[in-house]
Scaffold this active site. Sequence first.
Site, PDB file in Angstrom:
ATOM      1  N   GLU A  25      -2.452  11.318   5.751  1.00  0.00           N
ATOM      2  CA  GLU A  25      -2.611   9.878   5.927  1.00  0.00           C
ATOM      3  C   GLU A  25      -1.359   9.255   6.526  1.00  0.00           C
ATOM      4  OE1 GLU A  25      -2.652   7.197   2.478  1.00  0.00           O
ATOM      5  OE2 GLU A  25      -4.573   6.404   3.175  1.00  0.00           O
ATOM      6  N   ARG A  31       8.619   9.434  -0.205  1.00  0.00           N
ATOM      7  CA  ARG A  31       8.133   8.578   0.875  1.00  0.00           C
ATOM      8  C   ARG A  31       9.284   7.993   1.682  1.00  0.00           C
ATOM      9  NH1 ARG A  31       3.124   5.446  -1.505  1.00  0.00           N
ATOM     10  NH2 ARG A  31       2.204   7.139  -2.678  1.00  0.00           N
TER      11      ARG A  31
HETATM   12  C1  B12 Z   1      -1.430  -3.910  -3.740  1.00  0.00           C
HETATM   13  C2  B12 Z   1      -0.908  -2.648  -4.350  1.00  0.00           C
HETATM   14  C3  B12 Z   1      -0.246  -1.767  -3.509  1.00  0.00           C
HETATM   15  C4  B12 Z   1       0.036  -2.056  -2.049  1.00  0.00           C
HETATM   16  C5  B12 Z   1       1.333  -2.830  -2.001  1.00  0.00           C
HETATM   17  C6  B12 Z   1       1.509  -3.588  -0.723  1.00  0.00           C
HETATM   18  C7  B12 Z   1       2.821  -4.258  -0.740  1.00  0.00           C
HETATM   19  N1  B12 Z   1       3.717  -3.821   0.083  1.00  0.00           N
HETATM   20  O1  B12 Z   1       3.017  -5.128  -1.557  1.00  0.00           O
HETATM   21  C8  B12 Z   1       0.159  -0.622  -1.508  1.00  0.00           C
HETATM   22  C9  B12 Z   1      -1.226  -0.130  -1.160  1.00  0.00           C
HETATM   23  C10 B12 Z   1       1.057  -0.432  -0.299  1.00  0.00           C
HETATM   24  C11 B12 Z   1       0.624   0.094  -2.742  1.00  0.00           C
HETATM   25  C12 B12 Z   1       1.378   1.227  -2.728  1.00  0.00           C
HETATM   26  C13 B12 Z   1       1.754   1.932  -3.858  1.00  0.00           C
HETATM   27  N2  B12 Z   1       1.403   1.671  -5.115  1.00  0.00           N
HETATM   28 CO1  B12 Z   1       0.477   0.081  -5.631  1.00  0.00          CO
HETATM   29  N3  B12 Z   1      -0.627  -1.278  -6.285  1.00  0.00           N
HETATM   30  C14 B12 Z   1      -1.103  -2.352  -5.723  1.00  0.00           C
HETATM   31  C15 B12 Z   1      -1.960  -3.126  -6.741  1.00  0.00           C
HETATM   32  C16 B12 Z   1      -3.418  -2.806  -6.450  1.00  0.00           C
HETATM   33  C17 B12 Z   1      -1.771  -4.641  -6.745  1.00  0.00           C
HETATM   34  C18 B12 Z   1      -0.337  -5.080  -6.773  1.00  0.00           C
HETATM   35  C19 B12 Z   1      -0.269  -6.524  -6.389  1.00  0.00           C
HETATM   36  O2  B12 Z   1       0.057  -6.883  -5.273  1.00  0.00           O
HETATM   37  N4  B12 Z   1      -0.654  -7.414  -7.317  1.00  0.00           N
HETATM   38  C20 B12 Z   1      -0.606  -8.835  -7.127  1.00  0.00           C
HETATM   39  C21 B12 Z   1       0.692  -9.378  -7.677  1.00  0.00           C
HETATM   40  C22 B12 Z   1       0.686 -10.876  -7.558  1.00  0.00           C
HETATM   41  O3  B12 Z   1       0.768  -9.018  -9.019  1.00  0.00           O
HETATM   42  P1  B12 Z   1       1.555  -7.709  -9.566  1.00  0.00           P
HETATM   43  O4  B12 Z   1       2.238  -7.036  -8.470  1.00  0.00           O
HETATM   44  O5  B12 Z   1       0.535  -6.927 -10.325  1.00  0.00           O
HETATM   45  O6  B12 Z   1       2.608  -8.333 -10.543  1.00  0.00           O
HETATM   46  C23 B12 Z   1       2.266  -9.060 -11.692  1.00  0.00           C
HETATM   47  C24 B12 Z   1       3.156  -8.665 -12.843  1.00  0.00           C
HETATM   48  O7  B12 Z   1       3.516  -7.314 -12.812  1.00  0.00           O
HETATM   49  C25 B12 Z   1       4.301  -9.597 -12.772  1.00  0.00           C
HETATM   50  N5  B12 Z   1       5.487  -9.233 -12.027  1.00  0.00           N
HETATM   51  C26 B12 Z   1       5.591  -8.584 -10.855  1.00  0.00           C
HETATM   52  N6  B12 Z   1       6.856  -8.522 -10.473  1.00  0.00           N
HETATM   53  C27 B12 Z   1       7.588  -9.187 -11.388  1.00  0.00           C
HETATM   54  C28 B12 Z   1       8.941  -9.471 -11.490  1.00  0.00           C
HETATM   55  C29 B12 Z   1       9.406 -10.210 -12.563  1.00  0.00           C
HETATM   56  C30 B12 Z   1      10.821 -10.504 -12.669  1.00  0.00           C
HETATM   57  C31 B12 Z   1       8.520 -10.670 -13.565  1.00  0.00           C
HETATM   58  C32 B12 Z   1       9.010 -11.420 -14.709  1.00  0.00           C
HETATM   59  C33 B12 Z   1       7.179 -10.379 -13.475  1.00  0.00           C
HETATM   60  C34 B12 Z   1       6.726  -9.645 -12.393  1.00  0.00           C
HETATM   61  O8  B12 Z   1       3.790 -10.739 -12.157  1.00  0.00           O
HETATM   62  C35 B12 Z   1       2.604 -10.492 -11.402  1.00  0.00           C
HETATM   63  C36 B12 Z   1       1.531 -11.476 -11.791  1.00  0.00           C
HETATM   64  O9  B12 Z   1       1.086 -11.270 -13.107  1.00  0.00           O
HETATM   65  C37 B12 Z   1      -1.527  -2.549  -8.092  1.00  0.00           C
HETATM   66  C38 B12 Z   1      -2.567  -2.405  -9.201  1.00  0.00           C
HETATM   67  C39 B12 Z   1      -3.106  -3.679  -9.749  1.00  0.00           C
HETATM   68  N7  B12 Z   1      -2.284  -4.560 -10.283  1.00  0.00           N
HETATM   69  O10 B12 Z   1      -4.261  -3.889  -9.722  1.00  0.00           O
HETATM   70  C40 B12 Z   1      -1.070  -1.149  -7.677  1.00  0.00           C
HETATM   71  C41 B12 Z   1       0.087  -0.415  -8.423  1.00  0.00           C
HETATM   72  C42 B12 Z   1       1.158  -1.421  -8.797  1.00  0.00           C
HETATM   73  N8  B12 Z   1       0.621   0.538  -7.438  1.00  0.00           N
HETATM   74  C43 B12 Z   1       1.009   1.655  -7.978  1.00  0.00           C
HETATM   75  C44 B12 Z   1       1.566   2.765  -7.280  1.00  0.00           C
HETATM   76  C45 B12 Z   1       1.902   3.979  -8.100  1.00  0.00           C
HETATM   77  C46 B12 Z   1       1.769   2.719  -5.916  1.00  0.00           C
HETATM   78  C47 B12 Z   1       2.321   3.852  -5.082  1.00  0.00           C
HETATM   79  C48 B12 Z   1       3.560   4.505  -5.672  1.00  0.00           C
HETATM   80  C49 B12 Z   1       1.270   4.850  -4.722  1.00  0.00           C
HETATM   81  C50 B12 Z   1       0.924   5.892  -5.713  1.00  0.00           C
HETATM   82  N9  B12 Z   1       1.769   6.853  -6.043  1.00  0.00           N
HETATM   83  O11 B12 Z   1      -0.183   5.868  -6.171  1.00  0.00           O
HETATM   84  C51 B12 Z   1       2.648   3.085  -3.791  1.00  0.00           C
HETATM   85  C52 B12 Z   1       4.062   2.525  -3.908  1.00  0.00           C
HETATM   86  C53 B12 Z   1       4.920   2.819  -2.818  1.00  0.00           C
HETATM   87  C54 B12 Z   1       6.295   2.363  -3.178  1.00  0.00           C
HETATM   88  N10 B12 Z   1       7.237   2.795  -2.400  1.00  0.00           N
HETATM   89  O12 B12 Z   1       6.507   1.632  -4.120  1.00  0.00           O
HETATM   90  C55 B12 Z   1       0.740   1.686  -9.431  1.00  0.00           C
HETATM   91  C56 B12 Z   1       1.962   1.605 -10.320  1.00  0.00           C
HETATM   92  C57 B12 Z   1       1.793   2.713 -11.315  1.00  0.00           C
HETATM   93  C58 B12 Z   1       2.498   2.669 -12.575  1.00  0.00           C
HETATM   94  N11 B12 Z   1       3.386   1.743 -12.798  1.00  0.00           N
HETATM   95  O13 B12 Z   1       2.160   3.524 -13.372  1.00  0.00           O
HETATM   96  C59 B12 Z   1      -0.313   0.525  -9.596  1.00  0.00           C
HETATM   97  C60 B12 Z   1      -0.307  -0.155 -10.960  1.00  0.00           C
HETATM   98  C61 B12 Z   1      -1.683   1.160  -9.294  1.00  0.00           C
HETATM   99  C62 B12 Z   1      -2.071   2.244 -10.260  1.00  0.00           C
HETATM  100  N12 B12 Z   1      -2.812   1.919 -11.300  1.00  0.00           N
HETATM  101  O14 B12 Z   1      -1.721   3.393 -10.070  1.00  0.00           O
HETATM  102  N13 B12 Z   1       0.234  -0.547  -3.874  1.00  0.00           N
END
Ligand code: B12
Lengths: 472, 472, 156, 156
Positions: free
Chosen positions: A166, A99
Amino acid sequence: MSHQPDSERTALPPVGEGPGVAAQAVAPLPSLAESVAYVRELGKPTAAEVLGEARARGRVALQPRCGVGSHVQMTTLLQDLERHGNPDILSLTIDSHTRLKRFDKAEAALRRNPADLNGYPLVTHGWQRGRQLNESVGVPLEIRHGSPDARLLFETAVASGITSFEGGGISYNLPYSKAVPLSESLAAWRDVDRRCGELAELGLVIDRELFGTLTAVLVPPSISLAISVLEAVAAAREGVRCISVAYPQGGHCEQDVAALRTVPELAARYLPEGTEVHAVLHEYMGPFPKDRGDAEDLILYGALVARLGGATKLITKTYQEAYGIPDTRANIDGLVLAARANSPLLSCLRLDEDRIAEEREWILREVAEIVEPVLAAPELLPAIVESFASGRLDIPFSASRYALSEVIPRRAPDGAIRYQATGGLPLSDTLKRRNEQALATGGGEELGEMVRGLTADINYFLTAFDTPGAPR
Amino acid sequence: MSHQPDSERTALPPVGEGPGVAAQAVAPLPSLAESVAYVRELGKPTAAEVLGEARARGRVALQPRCGVGSHVQMTTLLQDLERHGNPDILSLTIDSHTRLKRFDKAEAALRRNPADLNGYPLVTHGWQRGRQLNESVGVPLEIRHGSPDARLLFETAVASGITSFEGGGISYNLPYSKAVPLSESLAAWRDVDRRCGELAELGLVIDRELFGTLTAVLVPPSISLAISVLEAVAAAREGVRCISVAYPQGGHCEQDVAALRTVPELAARYLPEGTEVHAVLHEYMGPFPKDRGDAEDLILYGALVARLGGATKLITKTYQEAYGIPDTRANIDGLVLAARANSPLLSCLRLDEDRIAEEREWILREVAEIVEPVLAAPELLPAIVESFASGRLDIPFSASRYALSEVIPRRAPDGAIRYQATGGLPLSDTLKRRNEQALATGGGEELGEMVRGLTADINYFLTAFDTPGAPR
Amino acid sequence: MPYESGPQSAGSAEPRTRTVILGVAASDSHVVANHLIAHALRAQGFHVVNLGTCTTVGEFAEAHAEHPWAEAVIIGSLNGHAYEDLQELPEARRAGQLACPVIVGGNLSVGSHKDSNDIERLKGLGVDVVLFDPEELPATLDRLRTPVAEPLPVAS
Amino acid sequence: MPYESGPQSAGSAEPRTRTVILGVAASDSHVVANHLIAHALRAQGFHVVNLGTCTTVGEFAEAHAEHPWAEAVIIGSLNGHAYEDLQELPEARRAGQLACPVIVGGNLSVGSHKDSNDIERLKGLGVDVVLFDPEELPATLDRLRTPVAEPLPVAS
Ligand code: B12
Ligand code: B12
């Protein structure tokens, strides 16, 4: 069937740091005409044809996300999904190195351990393997990625005979990269759209899905739709004939249904006649519940919203969404569950149509106020760049420096997404007041307080299941 | 906790050809008081408590059918269903030898090959094993069977600490046996209901589910409900305090929802105050589609009808319904899919309330015209027997000689079930005309023609999936 | 009264009308297909002696003794107990009863995963023909009409 | 403008304020948690140098060179590429860069079935602390404050 070389091919500006693929694997790209002929011979419908057929039959076409690093595993994945999940279209989700044109990284990961890649590195594997994938299943494929500059990926996709692609100059930049100027991504996507125009003239209509999902989390409907309108106008001007407007389920039933139902109206208002426009729902794109039952409730809910909102296509999620890229079984289960919403037995379901009509009017007005000043400018792409620089266009939670992210979305007590702050968006006082009234959050202006409230709104579906009845 | 012997126990009339069980396995039945004490010690809620709680929380309690011959396999089946399907109540479905008191046949089959039995022969296994089953899971159990004379089965169930028991003197006779006079089955069930009254006085409320499903195929709602009203009145007179009125999904959304919503009104009209009455939906009880997706559409549809109709409980089906008794996996999948209809996210779904109100009035009038003459008679049970003999009470497709089956149901063009012939039912001309008008089948009176039409109506859900949109 | 189908109406049939004996197996109360099959055969001109649900082998034998010219005994079984419910068939046959083709149809074993053993073991009990689609009944009856000198051989 | 968090605002911080460097790994654009963590740490009084999404090890090293008093580098990774994106970490460390604790958190490998290997191999690259819940950050930072004389040992 002509295999004549296509002189225009060299007119495309050179792309990024080059493919960086194992040289022996990837042959030079075939001509556009050869690719068009290849698609004709493939013996499967194009994505645009599948969408047209779905709309005609009044059902929602289903498509999963899917992409793994290894070519062999990608083939198996597609075949398993097709056999057991009965999708209408399949995805090639591209890894995030590709990407960002970090092709060398993609190649290194592919050599070290393909399972470490979060998608299929099509450019690295090359178009011949793309064709193999295409030939391995009966439904058309779409490339889903997130590339600010997708030109090489697009050429590879077309050479692979893939008929849906897309992205957009805004929607595949701001959510996906930090430091790519909008002028660059808009120019790169204008090239892609122009190629679609050329292909249409050669007789091959490529479905161009616009990523209205943006940063996915708490996206106000009018922002999603406004940006899709701008991208759609730009695409249509370059000759794109089939446009899918993707809208991310926000979680409020009537608001989401209303948003989907504005799409035909927006197309009629802003796009040239004869452009085929489809509404596409992306099942809830924010943080997913971890409990399997809760996640499945959300999946079914999304699918019903798609049906009731008249979407042509639904991009499905899985009960593993909160955990990571889903395994094949979970992906199939997600498709199978969503398919229930297409059931002919559910034609008795109704919604609160008054509420939806009201919401629809509101959304249409917001979109109009956001896009019309931009569309009125003499040149569209520079107007977009300037508007983002000044905040007159904006998105919340931008990953990029090139949007101000002064817009703050919140959930109203009923769960609908409203503007707490409209930043520099040129919204009228009437609309601002309506948003304020809807929110009436009260609550402190203090930072910690605000972050807690916002976090709760973001995590809406992590707690929506604790109380029976309505989410709130 | 008292284990004193219960002198009334011997007052129960001798039952059928006796248990015919392996003598060493089955101890004499404990006293009622001992069984009540046992239920208290079990540490799980009674079925009536679970139903009360479900109603209070506004969700539909879920229950699968399940029964296999072997005790060990039955234990595993219950545990697997509980662990993976999350039911609110579990069933012991009894084999059809036991239903007909052919205990010797049940025992022979159990010895030869338990897998040949289509249910769990509780009487043959004995109440101690019943307690083992009860103790193996955390949710209450219900006995589901189809016995015109269930007295020994009921005693065994109570001794097993089982707190819910399905059946009734009409509903477990006419669909289930050929030559048992109604007077006999009504008398046998009066004994069962009287025992429930005794148990209620000892502090244990048994949930008595009435099998309004009857012969399951094309049952006009007012026939199902009328017979439940008569059984409910009879049961309440004997002291039954918790009554579940089971209604079989007929397939027409508004008609089914309206039927479920008449239950509280019917209870208020015809039953003594303080009787707890629950509406229960049996997911479609006619011929099920064979295709898994179609079957799952029907399962989800049924579950949504239960929710929207305000049912307290849903008896689930499986995608293997058309094939045979389901395996555990299919049974779990059926529960898990039905559970989606309980989702708090679906609170935005509405129905055509005007249509439902109209249908509800119509059903209430039909029921009134059928039951009120019978209830007006000086003695209820003899009046029921006479009414069936003369056709003033009747059911379609009776398995028994003791109903005339002069009633002919058909589907109207919209799929609703109407009376083509009302036989001897004392329906007013107004209601007869409304049925005729609704049907307006035209079509020949000729036998072959009639059979073809009826067959199509019966097989409604085998073809409902061929066309998108409404079933018809 | 289109659904009347008791055995009462059977005794008076004259040998000229093609006659069949119909019923549902002993532990089985599924009656809808039985009604429809009776109607369909009657519509085709057959005289149908319909014994209805829950009919034991003994009752079938009695009916056959009353209508010795009956072309076949047709037994439906839906509840999975076909093999159970026909345990007495070999003995009845040995005793010279039911000396006409016995056709069995429906859902012939318990469970959702069927195999050919369901059919074989019924044939082992002396069932002559196993059918699933009632529409095949008339043609099957025609075929079976080719006169057989003695009772069909009983396997096992 | 509550979401402004560019590195521009970082240079002027005075050593008196507790400072951390925050960012998302190089191939990763998930920004929401990053925004919220930055806000939360600021609400607790930290000076947060937020490099945002798609930040390479090199950029983290540069930022640390500009803010040598930073207590920790905090890297989020959601897209599963944590291990990929931190390949340059050992070399940077060997070159004497990033001489402060490195904390990594988020969703640290591709796929829905995680195991402890995800953590071990990150530690193998020189990550000091792996966290999942951002609420643990303040306490962790306090704990890490106990002065360390030299860069933390790098395994493997
Ligand atoms: C929103 C989202 C997106 C948005 C992001 C928009 C943006 N620019 O932020 C969009 C649609 C663009 C997107 C794109 C992609 N995404 Co996305 N996305 C999500 C989603 C639905 C929610 C993430 C989110 O914002 N959560 C809200 C925040 C507040 O929480 P969080 O990010 O989950 O983080 C929590 C913890 O992880 C922790 N945390 C986060 N960061 C840190 C850092 C530290 C230091 C600490 C201690 C804790 C911590 O704290 C948070 C609160 O508990 C998740 C799935 C889910 N969680 O339901 C997938 C997910 C993270 N995405 C994923 C993927 C793979 C992608 C893509 C690579 C697409 C793909 N191949 O399918 C691209 C990434 C492109 C890239 N270059 O990275 C995967 C990761 C897969 C994996 N790890 O196996 C997930 C899990 C979805 C899935 N099940 O496939 N995504
Ligand atoms: C309606 C119904 C009932 C009604 C029956 C009312 C009545 N008195 O008729 C009620 C609710 C009372 C009922 C009860 C039970 N049922 Co029931 N019932 C059904 C159901 C839903 C439809 C049957 C029906 O009427 N179909 C319409 C008619 C027109 O078609 P049909 O009967 O399926 O028959 C077709 C063919 O089999 C064939 N056919 C039938 N008979 C014959 C005869 C001949 C000679 C030929 C050639 C062909 C033939 O032609 C028909 C048209 O294609 C089926 C499942 C299904 N099919 O969806 C279960 C089903 C038949 N029942 C079943 C069972 C087990 C029972 C019970 C034992 C309860 C239990 N343990 O779960 C009791 C039986 C009690 C008893 N003593 O037999 C099972 C049989 C299981 C198995 N074989 O493994 C089924 C398959 C459900 C299931 N999946 O578990 N049932």
